[in-house]
Design a protein around this motif. Structure first.
Motif, PDB file in Angstrom:
ATOM      1  N   ILE B  45       0.938  -1.273   0.028  1.00 55.44           N
ATOM      2  CA  ILE B  45      -0.209   0.088   0.223  1.00 55.44           C
ATOM      3  C   ILE B  45       0.665   0.825   0.239  1.00 55.44           C
ATOM      4  N   ALA B  46       1.864   0.863   0.556  1.00 55.39           N
ATOM      5  CA  ALA B  46       2.708   2.223   1.062  1.00 55.39           C
ATOM      6  C   ALA B  46       3.440   2.837  -0.449  1.00 55.39           C
ATOM      7  N   THR B  53       1.167   9.402  -5.853  1.00 55.54           N
ATOM      8  CA  THR B  53       1.124  10.456  -5.736  1.00 55.54           C
ATOM      9  C   THR B  53       3.059  11.593  -5.835  1.00 55.54           C
ATOM     10  N   GLN B  54       3.351  10.605  -5.933  1.00 53.85           N
ATOM     11  CA  GLN B  54       4.611  10.607  -6.522  1.00 53.85           C
ATOM     12  C   GLN B  54       5.604  11.278  -8.273  1.00 53.85           C
ATOM     13  N   ALA B  59      -0.896   7.339 -11.526  1.00 51.08           N
ATOM     14  CA  ALA B  59      -2.140   7.956 -11.086  1.00 51.08           C
ATOM     15  C   ALA B  59      -3.324   7.251 -12.977  1.00 51.08           C
ATOM     16  N   SER B  60      -3.014   6.162 -13.475  1.00 50.27           N
ATOM     17  CA  SER B  60      -4.186   5.815 -14.411  1.00 50.27           C
ATOM     18  C   SER B  60      -4.374   4.819 -14.196  1.00 50.27           C
ATOM     19  N   THR B  61      -5.591   4.555 -15.290  1.00 50.69           N
ATOM     20  CA  THR B  61      -5.952   3.273 -15.923  1.00 50.69           C
ATOM     21  C   THR B  61      -5.218   2.364 -16.178  1.00 50.69           C
ATOM     22  N   THR B 307       7.415   0.831 -11.104  1.00 45.77           N
ATOM     23  CA  THR B 307       7.543   2.516 -10.780  1.00 45.77           C
ATOM     24  C   THR B 307       8.972   2.917 -11.129  1.00 45.77           C
ATOM     25  N   LEU B 308       9.974   1.942 -10.956  1.00 47.35           N
ATOM     26  CA  LEU B 308      10.972   2.514 -11.033  1.00 47.35           C
ATOM     27  C   LEU B 308      11.239   2.938 -12.904  1.00 47.35           C
TER      28      LEU B 308
END
Lengths: 309, 359
Positions: B45-46, B53-54, B59-61, B307-308
């Motif tokens: 979750i973290a 947020t960062q 943040a997209s489907t 993410t990376l």
């Protein structure tokens, strides 16, 4: 046997040049395999040798590029020290965290390779960047033997003597046979296992410097996948994967055999794609034979014990 | 949250305290909320919140879609792999099974075999490859580590033999499109349903059947398991077969998703699978682990990698991160164990002092 068959089919195989190429190709795997043998004898495994070789080989290329006048002997020392550090990282993680070496060295395989990639990027160093004296190490011969092959033979003899006749060497077998008993017996298990990993690192470092001398280019992917050949060589050479038995000379012969097979396949014009499959078959065959022999021996022992009662 | 104090005879208590010690036992809920799986879940979750947020574009489907598509092969293989590792074995040949399946699929399809038959043959191939591993490990009694290093090379070698340097790309469009299609607007790939079904099968198998309990017992102590009537060899054999089967399923998905059958498909993903399984709380020594934990482990590694990559780190860094996570996930329990030992020693020492003062 293999050599004879191949030589009769392809006469080019046994020309002086052919033999020289064979020995040269085997040299690097031989050195890596004896390092691996030391580790496997203690019931561990070092899968990161290919990555260590790649990293150190690239380091060697960089050294020559950055300090063109650097003495060759110093390069060998630096390369082996670098290898020792990488091996020590493996050894420390394995001994302190008490986690199977397989997992740790699988992790460091990727980490070292990643560092190598990050460091090298697209850069490659070519033989032209290195002094001629360094490259000639692998082209000059004495009585038909390339210099680096003689060096490898010297290393094999040296390590074999240490393993067979010194206390530290014998301790490795004891640890591999039964780690708990070895500890009970007062053998410094942690230090010895760490030592085996460092030795494997040093030898991988040495092999890396020789690699840089032998092959034209060193870059981000140098030595990828070599660990499989090395483990195969050691296992084919009679080093039991469960630890506790095997010799350095056996591992060296295993490496030579494996290289001969690959060269023979090329000489016989067998599709190069078969090579990896054959390495796989060899590994499985070697451990199966090893297992059957030990089962057989155990049964014979049981029978003879029963008779003596 | 109630905390009870009960008295039970502690194992590992020094003989000097001879007898019983008050041991604090946490209530069921506290235990669940502080369990290893839960901690992993918080970490997941973290990471997601941080990335959300960062990191730009996270943040997209589309993120959900690509992230899940990326982890599907790993998630699939991680299920049987978790069971294999729980029994104290390992299978390093999974990535090569994926590669060989992909190669065979390409060659058969190019030879004009109907795609339905190709898919069945591929699954059959995976089953056979797994059975070979299982036979070598259980019938010959060879160490699975060595066997699967061998078959890792062997199967990848066969993939090379079968397809060589070529690639087959012209798979039926309906299938390739299906492999990346999404459930409505959610961005969740349709294939996830299949993955969930596989996860459910292995989850139920491990946690709710006698067979599953037997596997844990087997990983914990092989001799004891054999004594209570568990057929160790047979159980392990079927686990290797299931790993092969699921790996070939992952191979089919891989081929269709990238619409490319090549011999080097999925090279090295055995590392990611094993890292995820270990990160998910399965002990490398066998005997412990849960399917939910493994799923969280896979998602955690997948999210970190994704993410990376979004943050424009190269694949190079990714391999370092995966390697580091693998090592961290096996080293961390040792450190935790050591810390717990220290705490326990200190607590017993304090209790002993109290007892001495009372007397």
């Amino acid at each position: 046997m293999l050599v004879v068959v191949t030589a009769t089919i392809n006469p080019l195989f046994l020309t002086p040049q052919g033999v020289k190429d064979l020995l040269l190709n085997a040299t690097i795997v031989v050195i890596l395999a004896i390092g691996q043998a030391l580790v496997i004898i203690t019931r561990n495994v070092d899968l990161s040798v290919g990555s260590i070789l790649g990293l150190v080989a690239f380091g060697t290329g960089t050294l020559f590029a950055v300090y063109p006048g650097i003495p060759i002997i110093l390069v060998f020392v630096i390369g082996m020290a670098f290898g020792a550090v990488l091996g020590a990282v493996n050894g420390l993680l394995v001994t302190i965290a008490k986690v199977p070496a397989l997992v740790i060295t699988l992790g460091t395989l990727y980490i070292y390779r990643g560092v190598n990639n990050a460091w090298a990027g697209g850069t490659q160093y070519f033989a032209g960047d290195r002094p001629r004296a360094f490259s000639s190490l692998s082209t000059d011969t004495i009585f038909g033997f390339p210099l680096i092959t003689l060096l490898a033979i010297a290393v094999v003899v040296g390590v074999a003597i240490v393993l067979a006749y010194t206390r530290a060497g014998r301790d490795l077998y004891a640890i591999g046979s039964d780690p708990a008993a070895a500890r009970l017996f007062g053998i410094p298990v942690t230090r010895r296992v760490l030592g085996a990993f460092v030795a494997s690192g040093v030898l991988a470092g040495l092999a890396a410097v020789l690699y840089a001398s032998r092959f034209n280019a060193v870059g981000a992917t140098t030595g990828t996948g070599l660990e499989l050949d090395v483990v195969a060589a050691a296992v084919v050479g009679g080093v039991a994967i469960f630890g506790g038995s095997g010799t350095v000379v056996g591992a060296a012969i295993g490496a030579l055999l494996l290289t001969t097979i690959t060269s023979a396949l090329t000489a016989l014009r067998v599709d190069k794609f078969w090579q990896q499959a054959i390495v796989g078959v060899l590994i499985i065959a070697a451990i199966s034979v090893d297992r059957l022999v030990s089962l057989n021996r155990a049964r014979k022992l049981r029978v003879s014990e029963a008779r003596n009662v | 949250m109630s905390e009870r104090t009960i008295v039970r005879s502690g194992e590992g208590v020094p003989a000097t305290t001879a007898g019983t010690l008050p041991v604090r036992v946490r209530s069921r809920w506290t235990r669940i909320l502080l369990s290893r799986d839960a901690v992993m879940f918080y970490a997941l979750i973290a990471v997601v919140v941080y990335a959300y947020t960062q990191v730009p574009y996270f943040a997209s489907t589309q993120t959900v879609g690509f992230l899940l598509l990326d982890v599907i092969p790993i998630l699939l293989i991680a299920m049987p792999m978790a069971l294999v590792i729980i029994t104290g074995e390992i299978d390093l040949s999974v990535a090569s099974t994926v590669g060989l399946t992909s190669a065979v699929m390409g060659v058969l399809f190019q030879a004009g075999v109907p795609i339905g038959v190709v898919l069945v043959l591929c699954l059959l191939l995976g089953t056979v490859l797994g059975a070979v591993n299982g036979f070598l490990v259980t019938a010959l009694g060879l160490p699975s580590l060595a066997v699967t290093i061998g078959t890792l090379a062997l199967y990848r070698g066969f993939a090379l033999v079968v397809i060589g340097d070529n690639a087959v790309a012209n798979f039926p469009q309906e299938l390739t499109r299906f492999s990346t299609s999404k459930l409505g607007d959610t961005g969740i790939p349709v294939v996830m349903l299949l993955v969930l079904a596989v996860a459910l099968v292995f989850g139920v198998l491990l946690h709710f059947t006698p067979f599953g309990r037997a596997l844990v017992a087997l990983g914990f102590n092989k001799e004891a398991a054999a004594f209570v009537g568990i057929r160790v060899g047979r159980a392990k054999f079927w686990l290797f077969v299931s790993t092969g089967l699921v790996s070939s399923l992952a191979g089919i998905f891989w081929t269709l998703r990238y619409s490319s059958a090549r011999s080097d498909n999925a090279t090295g993903i055995e590392l990611a699978v094993i890292a995820a399984v270990l990160l998910g709380g399965v002990s490398i020594f066998g005997g412990t682990g849960s399917i939910p934990g493994v799923i969280i482990g896979v998602l955690l590694i997948g999210t970190i990698n994704y993410t990376l990559r979004l943050a424009r780190f190269s694949d190079v860094v990714l391999s370092i991160v995966t390697g580091a996570l693998l090592i961290a996930s096996v080293v961390a329990p040792s450190i935790a164990e050591w810390a717990r030992g220290r705490l326990h020693a200190r607590r017993t020492a304090r209790l002993e002092l109290q007892r001495a003062a009372a007397q």
